[in-house]
Design a protein around this motif. Structure first.
Motif, PDB file in Angstrom:
ATOM      1  N   PRO A 120     -31.880  22.840  37.588  1.00  0.00           N
ATOM      2  CA  PRO A 120     -30.869  23.615  38.316  1.00  0.00           C
ATOM      3  C   PRO A 120     -31.362  24.087  39.675  1.00  0.00           C
ATOM      4  O   PRO A 120     -32.549  24.224  39.922  1.00  0.00           O
ATOM      5  N   SER A 150     -29.264  16.407  33.212  1.00  0.00           N
ATOM      6  CA  SER A 150     -29.148  17.586  34.069  1.00  0.00           C
ATOM      7  C   SER A 150     -29.386  18.841  33.251  1.00  0.00           C
ATOM      8  O   SER A 150     -29.101  18.882  32.054  1.00  0.00           O
ATOM      9  N   CYS A 152     -28.398  22.878  33.518  1.00  0.00           N
ATOM     10  CA  CYS A 152     -27.616  23.916  34.173  1.00  0.00           C
ATOM     11  C   CYS A 152     -26.846  23.352  35.378  1.00  0.00           C
ATOM     12  O   CYS A 152     -26.056  22.429  35.229  1.00  0.00           O
ATOM     13  N   THR A 153     -27.095  23.871  36.588  1.00  0.00           N
ATOM     14  CA  THR A 153     -26.321  23.456  37.762  1.00  0.00           C
ATOM     15  C   THR A 153     -26.650  22.040  38.209  1.00  0.00           C
ATOM     16  O   THR A 153     -25.980  21.509  39.097  1.00  0.00           O
ATOM     17  N   ALA A 155     -25.802  19.597  36.761  1.00  0.00           N
ATOM     18  CA  ALA A 155     -24.583  18.851  36.452  1.00  0.00           C
ATOM     19  C   ALA A 155     -23.681  18.742  37.676  1.00  0.00           C
ATOM     20  O   ALA A 155     -22.875  17.801  37.772  1.00  0.00           O
ATOM     21  N   THR A 171     -22.399  22.807  31.449  1.00  0.00           N
ATOM     22  CA  THR A 171     -23.238  23.495  32.417  1.00  0.00           C
ATOM     23  C   THR A 171     -23.272  24.956  31.987  1.00  0.00           C
ATOM     24  O   THR A 171     -22.792  25.299  30.899  1.00  0.00           O
ATOM     25  N   HIS A 172     -23.831  25.822  32.799  1.00  0.00           N
ATOM     26  CA  HIS A 172     -23.903  27.237  32.417  1.00  0.00           C
ATOM     27  C   HIS A 172     -22.493  27.809  32.259  1.00  0.00           C
ATOM     28  O   HIS A 172     -21.610  27.563  33.085  1.00  0.00           O
ATOM     29  N   PHE A 179     -16.772  25.011  38.235  1.00  0.00           N
ATOM     30  CA  PHE A 179     -17.011  23.597  37.973  1.00  0.00           C
ATOM     31  C   PHE A 179     -15.688  22.865  37.741  1.00  0.00           C
ATOM     32  O   PHE A 179     -15.458  21.777  38.295  1.00  0.00           O
ATOM     33  N   THR A 202     -26.149  16.260  29.689  1.00  0.00           N
ATOM     34  CA  THR A 202     -26.012  17.486  30.472  1.00  0.00           C
ATOM     35  C   THR A 202     -26.344  18.663  29.561  1.00  0.00           C
ATOM     36  O   THR A 202     -26.049  18.630  28.367  1.00  0.00           O
TER      37      THR A 202
END
Length: 374
Positions: A120, A150, A152-153, A155, A171-172, A179, A202
């Motif tokens: 991330p 990936s 977290c971010t 992605a 993702t988070h 997103f 992810t």
């Protein structure tokens, strides 16, 4: 402190005796730097000649903790992985804290990778909306068939490259709305720890990077190796990808006990039916209250949680024992072998016999062996 069993010598050095301390050799007992170097050598053996090459792409604003996860986890797999770092231009990278890191390679390393991991990096609405041409150009160097992961971010970059279109991803949880607004073609599931499509994975925030890296080891080499790596890293060996993220929710009332003791009790009795009313009775709750509290604490219904735990136990038995599929089903609490086959196929996409052939731990007497990496 645990030490890699095979870490005392590199694969190509097994016939070379190690030097032993004697009266002529200076002792390093009083040398802290020497002790640290020796410990590092033992805990992180050199990659094997056929090691799976992993390249970690550090982007501007990278989070230092997650940047180090792939090396810490995959690098603890007894030389099975070679973990390298790269930046989009071969230059130092600013982190989201008050330090700068210098990856060892530039974007050309991505063309040689078997797996590329994107940790991330700091994202704002403005920065996420602005196309990062350097990062996309670097990602374009990746060979077809390379596994992409990936954390977290990370992605966001995969989505910006169109690699998640039409796919389920995560993702988070705090970035869900942002997103989805940016990448409506992605089927975002922000309630899980990670999503595995085989070629693209992810994962959610922070510690889920550990989960997905352990999942890679388990997928590549089976549970025995993954459990060994988890012990070296002093982390729980298994959290299923479908396990809920720790999403901000109201806490359950402080009065009364939680469902944790009942979950521990159930894990020791997986071979039994364990209906909801029996679980609730053990927790001294009504079935309705128990089901609600259980979901608040785990993110899952009691039935779904039990199925996950039974599948986890079944996978372990398939990998580590010669029990028949029928016996494995009985040992973990599935009513029939057909039920085990159906649940395992839904989760892993394979039958128990195929799973056993793929992930069965190798016979130590036959050498290191193990499944072939993608």
């Amino acid at each position: 402190m645990p030490i890699h069993p095979a870490a005392h010598s590199a694969p190509g050095d097994r016939g070379t005796p190690r030097a032993r301390p004697d009266s002529a050799a200076p002792s390093r007992a009083g040398d802290p730097a020497g002790r640290a170097a020796e410990l590092g050598r033992l805990m992180r053996p050199r990659p094997r000649p056929d090691a799976h090459k992993v390249v970690v792409l550090a982007l501007d604003g990278v989070y230092p903790f997650e940047l180090g996860i792939p090396q810490r986890v995959l690098g603890s797999a007894d030389g099975r992985y070679e973990v390298l770092s790269a930046s989009v231009d071969g230059r130092p990278v600013r982190t989201d804290s008050d330090l700068t890191v210098t990856p060892g390679r530039g974007p050309e390393a991505l063309a040689e990778a078997d797996t590329v991991i994107i940790p991330p990096y700091a994202i704002t609405r403005a920065s996420a909306a602005a196309e990062d041409s350097q990062a996309l150009d670097a990602l374009a160097r990746v060979r077809p068939g390379t596994r992409l992961v990936s954390i977290c971010t990370g992605a966001f970059l995969l989505a910006a490259a169109g690699l998640l279109d039409g796919r389920r991803a995560t993702t988070h949880w705090a970035l869900t709305d942002h997103f989805r607004e940016m990448f409506p073609r992605v089927d975002l599931d922000a309630s899980v720890l990670f999503v595995d499509h085989g070629d693209v994975l992810t994962s959610a925030g922070a510690a889920s990077g550990v989960d997905v890296c352990l999942h890679l080891v388990r997928r590549d080499h089976g549970s025995e190796v993954a459990n060994q790596v988890a012990r070296y890293c002093v982390v729980p060996p298994y959290r299923d990808g479908g396990q809920a993220q720790y999403i901000e929710r109201p806490l359950p009332p402080v009065s009364g006990a939680g469902t944790g003791p009942t979950r521990d009790w159930a894990l020791r009795r997986l071979q039994l039916p364990l209906p909801l009313d029996e679980l609730a009775a053990h927790a001294a709750m009504s079935t309705r209250t128990f089901a609600r509290r259980f979901r608040e604490e785990t993110g899952l219904s009691p039935g779904r949680w039990l199925t996950q735990q039974r599948l986890r136990r079944a996978r372990h038995l398939l990998e580590s024992s010669d029990l028949s599929v029928e016996r494995v089903a009985h040992e973990v609490g599935f009513a029939t072998a057909t039920s085990l086959r159906r649940h395992l196929a839904a989760e892993a996409g394979v039958a128990p016999s195929a799973y056993r052939r793929t992930f069965r731990a190798p016979d130590p007497a036959a050498g290191d062996g193990g499944p072939v990496l993608p």
